[in-house]
Scaffold this active site. Structure first.
Site, PDB file in Angstrom:
ATOM      1  N   SER A 125       0.834  -1.203   0.000  1.00  0.00           N
ATOM      2  CA  SER A 125       0.000   0.000   0.000  1.00  0.00           C
ATOM      3  C   SER A 125       0.863   1.243   0.000  1.00  0.00           C
ATOM      4  CB  SER A 125      -0.864  -0.020   1.264  1.00  0.00           C
ATOM      5  OG  SER A 125      -1.413   1.239   1.503  1.00  0.00           O
ATOM      6  N   TYR A 150      -2.180  -1.117  10.887  1.00  0.00           N
ATOM      7  CA  TYR A 150      -2.372  -1.661   9.532  1.00  0.00           C
ATOM      8  C   TYR A 150      -1.177  -1.312   8.654  1.00  0.00           C
ATOM      9  CZ  TYR A 150      -3.845  -1.779   4.657  1.00  0.00           C
ATOM     10  OH  TYR A 150      -3.878  -1.995   3.298  1.00  0.00           O
ATOM     11  N   LYS A 154       2.023  -3.673   6.750  1.00  0.00           N
ATOM     12  CA  LYS A 154       2.490  -3.640   5.351  1.00  0.00           C
ATOM     13  C   LYS A 154       4.002  -3.423   5.295  1.00  0.00           C
ATOM     14  CE  LYS A 154      -1.461  -4.230   3.279  1.00  0.00           C
ATOM     15  NZ  LYS A 154      -1.768  -5.572   2.764  1.00  0.00           N
TER      16      LYS A 154
HETATM   17  P1  NAD Z   1     -10.734  -7.521   1.004  1.00  0.00           P
HETATM   18  O1  NAD Z   1     -10.978  -7.521   2.476  1.00  0.00           O
HETATM   19  O2  NAD Z   1     -11.902  -7.347   0.109  1.00  0.00           O
HETATM   20  O3  NAD Z   1      -9.956  -8.847   0.574  1.00  0.00           O
HETATM   21  C1  NAD Z   1      -9.078  -9.517   1.442  1.00  0.00           C
HETATM   22  C2  NAD Z   1      -9.481 -10.979   1.435  1.00  0.00           C
HETATM   23  O4  NAD Z   1      -8.613 -11.702   2.304  1.00  0.00           O
HETATM   24  C3  NAD Z   1     -10.920 -11.200   1.944  1.00  0.00           C
HETATM   25  O5  NAD Z   1     -11.588 -12.003   1.005  1.00  0.00           O
HETATM   26  C4  NAD Z   1     -10.731 -11.909   3.278  1.00  0.00           C
HETATM   27  O6  NAD Z   1     -11.794 -12.796   3.552  1.00  0.00           O
HETATM   28  C5  NAD Z   1      -9.403 -12.627   3.048  1.00  0.00           C
HETATM   29  N1  NAD Z   1      -8.651 -12.939   4.272  1.00  0.00           N
HETATM   30  C6  NAD Z   1      -8.258 -12.105   5.271  1.00  0.00           C
HETATM   31  N2  NAD Z   1      -7.576 -12.793   6.203  1.00  0.00           N
HETATM   32  C7  NAD Z   1      -7.525 -14.093   5.770  1.00  0.00           C
HETATM   33  C8  NAD Z   1      -6.968 -15.281   6.312  1.00  0.00           C
HETATM   34  N3  NAD Z   1      -6.334 -15.292   7.490  1.00  0.00           N
HETATM   35  N4  NAD Z   1      -7.110 -16.425   5.612  1.00  0.00           N
HETATM   36  C9  NAD Z   1      -7.770 -16.437   4.435  1.00  0.00           C
HETATM   37  N5  NAD Z   1      -8.318 -15.331   3.869  1.00  0.00           N
HETATM   38  C10 NAD Z   1      -8.192 -14.180   4.553  1.00  0.00           C
HETATM   39  O7  NAD Z   1      -9.643  -6.385   0.723  1.00  0.00           O
HETATM   40  P2  NAD Z   1      -9.150  -5.811  -0.666  1.00  0.00           P
HETATM   41  O8  NAD Z   1      -9.578  -4.391  -0.732  1.00  0.00           O
HETATM   42  O9  NAD Z   1      -9.448  -6.743  -1.755  1.00  0.00           O
HETATM   43  O10 NAD Z   1      -7.586  -5.785  -0.385  1.00  0.00           O
HETATM   44  C11 NAD Z   1      -6.732  -6.841  -0.753  1.00  0.00           C
HETATM   45  C12 NAD Z   1      -5.341  -6.550  -0.244  1.00  0.00           C
HETATM   46  O11 NAD Z   1      -4.914  -5.285  -0.751  1.00  0.00           O
HETATM   47  C13 NAD Z   1      -5.250  -6.426   1.285  1.00  0.00           C
HETATM   48  O12 NAD Z   1      -4.045  -7.006   1.709  1.00  0.00           O
HETATM   49  C14 NAD Z   1      -5.226  -4.948   1.523  1.00  0.00           C
HETATM   50  O13 NAD Z   1      -4.551  -4.596   2.692  1.00  0.00           O
HETATM   51  C15 NAD Z   1      -4.461  -4.451   0.298  1.00  0.00           C
HETATM   52  N6  NAD Z   1      -4.766  -3.066  -0.029  1.00  0.00           N
HETATM   53  C16 NAD Z   1      -6.053  -2.680  -0.200  1.00  0.00           C
HETATM   54  C17 NAD Z   1      -6.340  -1.355  -0.468  1.00  0.00           C
HETATM   55  C18 NAD Z   1      -7.777  -0.898  -0.607  1.00  0.00           C
HETATM   56  O14 NAD Z   1      -8.031   0.306  -0.494  1.00  0.00           O
HETATM   57  N7  NAD Z   1      -8.734  -1.773  -0.883  1.00  0.00           N
HETATM   58  C19 NAD Z   1      -5.307  -0.418  -0.580  1.00  0.00           C
HETATM   59  C20 NAD Z   1      -3.986  -0.857  -0.422  1.00  0.00           C
HETATM   60  C21 NAD Z   1      -3.723  -2.193  -0.154  1.00  0.00           C
END
Ligand code: NAD
Ligand code: UDP
Length: 339
Positions: A125, A150, A154
């Site tokens: 991120s 959080y 990262k």
């Molecule tokens: P999201 O919550 O929709 O997807 C994350 C997925 O991981 C979910 O389906 C959740 O059920 C699964 N998960 C979490 N812990 C788990 C575990 N222990 N075992 C199995 N599954 C698990 O989030 P997203 O927006 O799709 O983000 C995906 C990644 O991108 C994350 O790591 C997030 O930190 C990173 N990210 C997201 C954003 C944003 O704004 N959406 C920005 C920067 C980085």
């Protein structure tokens, strides 16, 4: 045919990436515990693409259960989306965040080592640039000081992956630093479906528009920015997903660690987001101006040159597309996947 394991692939970014990978000819395996998603998202990925996805319900922290997936499949690369991502919640429940986000990373790396899988892409991120670095952020800047657990997870996971690659010549790591993903697949069948009150701006805006929430509070209009509200680099989730396809091509062909910003390079203010959403969709978004939210930086946006020069990737969709596609998803799925 290459098999790509999407850890956390049922989530918002993972499901969109699954569509783009399937449409580019990759086979996709999803491992998810559905803590912030549901199997319906995977069904819809299959519906959009007409291709099937092998899905496992598994907590990725559970190395023994995760191992079964590596045993049963010949995996070429892993994309690690699995993580908890609510900034505010991470300050209330730091241990949960460190345990989940770091242990998922360690379990994946352990299984990869054991089964000789040498390619991993990590969902990092822009938050890792911290408070000190000036905008626009470039990849060679040092990671900075984060304002919440959080963000620190990262930073730590990037460090863990770099150390793992240093110790293992065969390991290829791509760290993708996402800026602010919004929007949805143009079919309106998959999109962002936050549980409870949304933390992020765009799902809040669209839930106000659809009548699920009364009004948006814009957090602060006294920042040192052109209109006083914070500016962010919003990126269409489908552009972001396509960036993963380019990163997969790269990670399969290279060794070592490479970092890429995935953003547009153009910041928009909160007020511009609200007014564009209203204009493009011809709908009112009730809003008021409130106090600043703790930990928010005035501005965050990418220098996106490296992804273009090395991966040949750049964004194709504009803010109007992002607002239109968000609304198309929200109005067709007012309660997300729980229709
Ligand atoms: P999201 O919550 O929709 O997807 C994350 C997925 O991981 C979910 O389906 C959740 O059920 C699964 N998960 C979490 N812990 C788990 C575990 N222990 N075992 C199995 N599954 C698990 O989030 P997203 O927006 O799709 O983000 C995906 C990644 O991108 C994350 O790591 C997030 O930190 C990173 N990210 C997201 C954003 C944003 O704004 N959406 C920005 C920067 C980085
Ligand atoms: N924001 C807001 N009201 C909300 C949610 C977010 O004004 O209900 C603002 C927030 O202060 C920030 C921008 O919208 O300036 C983007 O916030 P988000 O949480 O989506 O992303 P991040 O803070 O991680 O960049």
């Amino acid at each position: 045919m290459k098999n790509i394991l999407l850890a956390g692939g049922a989530g918002y970014i993972g499901s969109h990436t699954a569509v783009e990978l399937l449409e580019s000819g990759y086979d996709v395996i999803i491992a998810d515990n559905y803590s912030n998603s549901c199997p319906e998202a995977i069904k819809r990925v299959e519906e959009i693409t007409g291709k099937s996805v092998k899905a496992y319900e598994v907590d990725i922290k559970d190395t023994a259960k995760l191992e079964k997936i590596f045993m049963e499949n010949d995996i070429d690369a892993v994309i690690h989306f699995a993580g908890l991502k609510a900034v505010g919640e991470s300050t209330q429940k730091p241990i949960l965040y460190y345990r989940n986000n770091i242990d998922t990373t360690l379990s994946l790396l352990e299984c990869m080592k054991k089964y000789n899988v040498n390619n991993i892409i990590f969902s990092s991120s822009a938050t890792v640039y911290g408070e000190e670095n000036p905008v626009p952020y470039t990849e060679e800047m040092n990671r900075g000081t984060c304002t919440n657990p959080y963000g620190w997870t990262k930073v730590m996971m990037e460090q863990i992956l770099e150390d793992a690659a240093k110790a293992d010549d065969k390991l290829s790591v791509v760290l993708l630093r996402y800026f602010n993903p919004i929007g949805a697949h143009e079919s309106g069948r998959i999109g962002e479906d936050p549980q409870g009150i949304p933390n992020n701006l765009m799902p809040y805006v669209s839930q106000v528009a659809v009548g699920r929430r009364e009004q948006l509070t814009i957090f602060g209009n006294d920042y040192d920015t052109p209109d006083g509200t914070c500016r962010r680099d919003y990126i269409h989730v489908v552009d972001l997903a396509k960036g993963h396809v380019k990163a997969i091509e790269y990670v399969l062909e290279n060794d070592g660690v490479e970092v890429f910003n995935l953003g547009t390079g153009t910041p928009y203010s909160v007020t511009e987001i609200v007014s564009t959403f209203e204009k493009v969709n011809d709908i009112k978004v009730n809003h008021v101006y409130g106090a600043r939210r703790a930990g928010d930086l005035p501005e965050s946006y990418a220098n996106a040159d490296k992804a273009l020069s090395v991966l040949g990737w750049k964004t194709e969709k504009n803010l109007a597309d992002m607002c239109r596609d968000t609304w198309n998803w929200q109005k067709n799925n007012p309660n997300g996947y729980k229709n």
